[in-house]
Structures are given as structure tokens and as C-alpha cells.
Design an enzyme around this catalytic site. Structure first.
Site, PDB file in Angstrom:
ATOM      1  N   CYS A 125       2.295  -8.492   4.741  1.00 31.77           N
ATOM      2  CA  CYS A 125       2.581  -7.806   3.366  1.00 31.77           C
ATOM      3  C   CYS A 125       3.575  -6.799   3.675  1.00 31.77           C
ATOM      4  O   CYS A 125       5.016  -7.251   3.673  1.00 31.77           O
ATOM      5  CB  CYS A 125       1.262  -7.050   3.026  1.00 31.77           C
ATOM      6  SG  CYS A 125       1.956  -6.628   1.423  1.00 31.77           S
ATOM      7  N   HIS A 181      -2.641 -10.006   3.229  1.00 30.26           N
ATOM      8  CA  HIS A 181      -3.173  -9.576   4.229  1.00 30.26           C
ATOM      9  C   HIS A 181      -4.925 -10.168   4.586  1.00 30.26           C
ATOM     10  O   HIS A 181      -5.337  -9.910   4.244  1.00 30.26           O
ATOM     11  CB  HIS A 181      -3.998  -8.061   3.937  1.00 30.26           C
ATOM     12  CG  HIS A 181      -2.826  -7.192   3.128  1.00 30.26           C
ATOM     13  ND1 HIS A 181      -2.287  -6.029   4.592  1.00 30.26           N
ATOM     14  CD2 HIS A 181      -1.884  -7.026   1.976  1.00 30.26           C
ATOM     15  CE1 HIS A 181      -2.160  -5.486   3.455  1.00 30.26           C
ATOM     16  NE2 HIS A 181      -1.859  -6.153   2.513  1.00 30.26           N
ATOM     17  N   GLU A 198      -5.892  -9.808   7.904  1.00 31.88           N
ATOM     18  CA  GLU A 198      -6.301  -8.873   8.677  1.00 31.88           C
ATOM     19  C   GLU A 198      -7.591  -8.335   8.257  1.00 31.88           C
ATOM     20  O   GLU A 198      -8.769  -7.663   8.927  1.00 31.88           O
ATOM     21  CB  GLU A 198      -5.709  -8.352   9.152  1.00 31.88           C
ATOM     22  CG  GLU A 198      -4.802  -6.668   8.480  1.00 31.88           C
ATOM     23  CD  GLU A 198      -3.938  -7.536   7.370  1.00 31.88           C
ATOM     24  OE1 GLU A 198      -3.101  -8.517   7.769  1.00 31.88           O
ATOM     25  OE2 GLU A 198      -3.275  -6.463   6.741  1.00 31.88           O
TER      26      GLU A 198
HETATM   27  N1  GLN Z   1       4.380  -2.389  -1.398  1.00 36.64           N
HETATM   28  C1  GLN Z   1       4.543  -2.157  -0.467  1.00 36.64           C
HETATM   29  C2  GLN Z   1       5.825  -1.638   0.449  1.00 36.64           C
HETATM   30  O1  GLN Z   1       6.341  -2.075  -0.395  1.00 36.64           O
HETATM   31  C3  GLN Z   1       3.353  -3.486   0.269  1.00 36.64           C
HETATM   32  C4  GLN Z   1       2.207  -3.488   0.516  1.00 36.64           C
HETATM   33  C5  GLN Z   1       0.987  -3.941   1.223  1.00 36.64           C
HETATM   34  O2  GLN Z   1       1.595  -4.217   2.949  1.00 36.64           O
HETATM   35  N2  GLN Z   1       0.549  -3.720   1.645  1.00 36.64           N
HETATM   36  O3  GLN Z   1       5.990  -1.678   1.518  1.00 36.64           O
END
Ligand code: GLN
Length: 196
Positions: free
Chosen positions: A78, A177, A179
Site C-alpha cells: 500500500c 495489505h 499483513e
Molecule cells: N493512501 C495512503 C497513502 O497515500 C496509503 C494507504 C495505506 O497504506 N493503507 O500513503
């Protein structure tokens, strides 16, 4: 193989616990001295803009960028995917990344439709059974450049397939994710295939 998890912000504890399930005792990385002790790195989910600013404050931004460029196996989930992308759209003005994967990532791409959702997705090279994927204000990969291998797609509410997992040599990134689930197949793939 000594694996570290970047522990400046985000869900680094969940990555450490996923690695423990894979029989790897991972260390938290905040300082250059800790970065020097590891062979592979995971960049957690969280908020990419905060990760950048804390990495700069801790003077670890450039050292990580250099290690990634010189071949350290690294996995980002992410926000971690955003940190590994060479290009980002919907970035905060001037937002930098460590880079390394030849992709353009759109931040918060799934976010405006549904903030957070779970789904089983197919990624046959990672696992023969579907992977449990949790998306939280997740990015997607908007452009895939040369040498980037797509590992998984997900059909968004726009009806289109979007790339959500990629690999480029020693670098792996997922928009979701793993994790925070009890499906450890992405971590196992990272340890067994990407780190080898
Ligand atoms: N939207 C977040 C960002 O731009 C990422 C979101 C996440 O890691 N769950 O960093």
C-alpha cells in the site's frame, strides 16, 4: 537472511508478526545503523507522505533509496507500494519516493469509491489458492513500464481491471495489505522467491 521492517509509521508491527509466522525474526528499522544490519526490507502500509517526511527527519531517506537501487530485496504494501514507485499521480506537491519499480501509481485510487474493502484475488505465481486482500485507501498501478511483471489485477467498481501487485526483479509491491490477514502467502513469496 536478515529482514527489517521500516518502522517510522504505519502497520510495521503487523508485518513483523506475519514474518514471525514465516519463521523469520524481523527487526525494526528507523536508523541508518539498523539499515546496515539487514539484507532485505519491508515498507509497511500507512501514509506515504508521513513516511517520506519521517525518513528525511531520521536521515534515512537517501540511504534506503541507495540500498534499493543497489539491489536490496524490498517489499512494499500500500503506502509501501507508493514508496517503491518511480512515478505517482495524485501525489502531494513535490512528494518523493524511494523508487525502483518502473510504474506510475495513483494514490487513493480505490479510496473515493469505497474507503476500505476486502476481497479474494487471484495471483497464481504467489499462491495456487486465492489471496485474501485488504484494500485501505489503496493505490492502483496506472502505468506499467518495461521490466515490470504484473502479479495480480483487481476489477474496480468502474468495471475495469487494475494492476494491484507487481514485481520488478528484487522489488515487490502490493496495493493491498496481506499483513493484516492470516494469509502469509505474499510474505512467503517475498522470502522464497524475491529474496533468493
Ligand atoms: N493512501 C495512503 C497513502 O497515500 C496509503 C494507504 C495505506 O497504506 N493503507 O500513503
Amino acid at each position: 537472511m536478515r529482514v527489517g521492517v521500516l518502522a517510522l509509521q504505519g502497520d510495521f508491527r503487523e508485518h513483523i508478526s506475519a514474518l514471525t509466522h514465516c519463521d523469520v525474526k524481523a527487526t525494526e528499522v528507523r536508523r541508518v545503523s539498523e539499515l546496515e544490519q539487514i539484507d532485505a526490507l519491508i515498507i509497511p502500509g500507512g501514509e506515504s507522505t508521513t513516511i517520506v517526511s519521517l525518513a528525511k527527519t531520521f536521515e534515512i531517506f537517501n540511504p534506503i533509496k541507495e540500498r534499493i537501487a543497489s539491489g536490496m530485496p524490498t517489499y512494499g504494501s500500500c503506502a509501501g507500494m507508493i514508496m517503491l514507485a518511480d512515478h505517482i499521480v495524485a501525489a502531494k506537491e513535490g512528494q518523493e519516493t524511494f523508487g525502483g519499480i518502473n510504474i506510475t501509481v495513483r494514490r487513493n485510487a480505490f479510496g473515493r469509491q469505497v474507503d476500505s474493502f476486502e476481497s479474494d484475488i487471484s495471483a497464481p505465481e504467489i499462491s495456487s489458492s486465492p489471496i485474501r486482500a485488504v484494500f485501505i485507501r489503496a493505490p492502483w498501478v496506472e502505468k506499467v513500464g518495461e521490466n515490470v511483471h504484473v502479479l495480480a489485477n483487481y476489477k474496480g467498481s468502474d468495471g475495469l481491471d487494475h494492476v494491484v501487485a507487481v514485481r520488478q526483479g528484487h522489488l515487490l509491491a502490493t496495493a493491498f495489505h496481506p499483513e493484516i490477514t492470516d494469509d502469509f502467502s505474499v510474505h512467503q513469496y517475498f522470502l522464497q522467491e524475491v529474496c533468493k
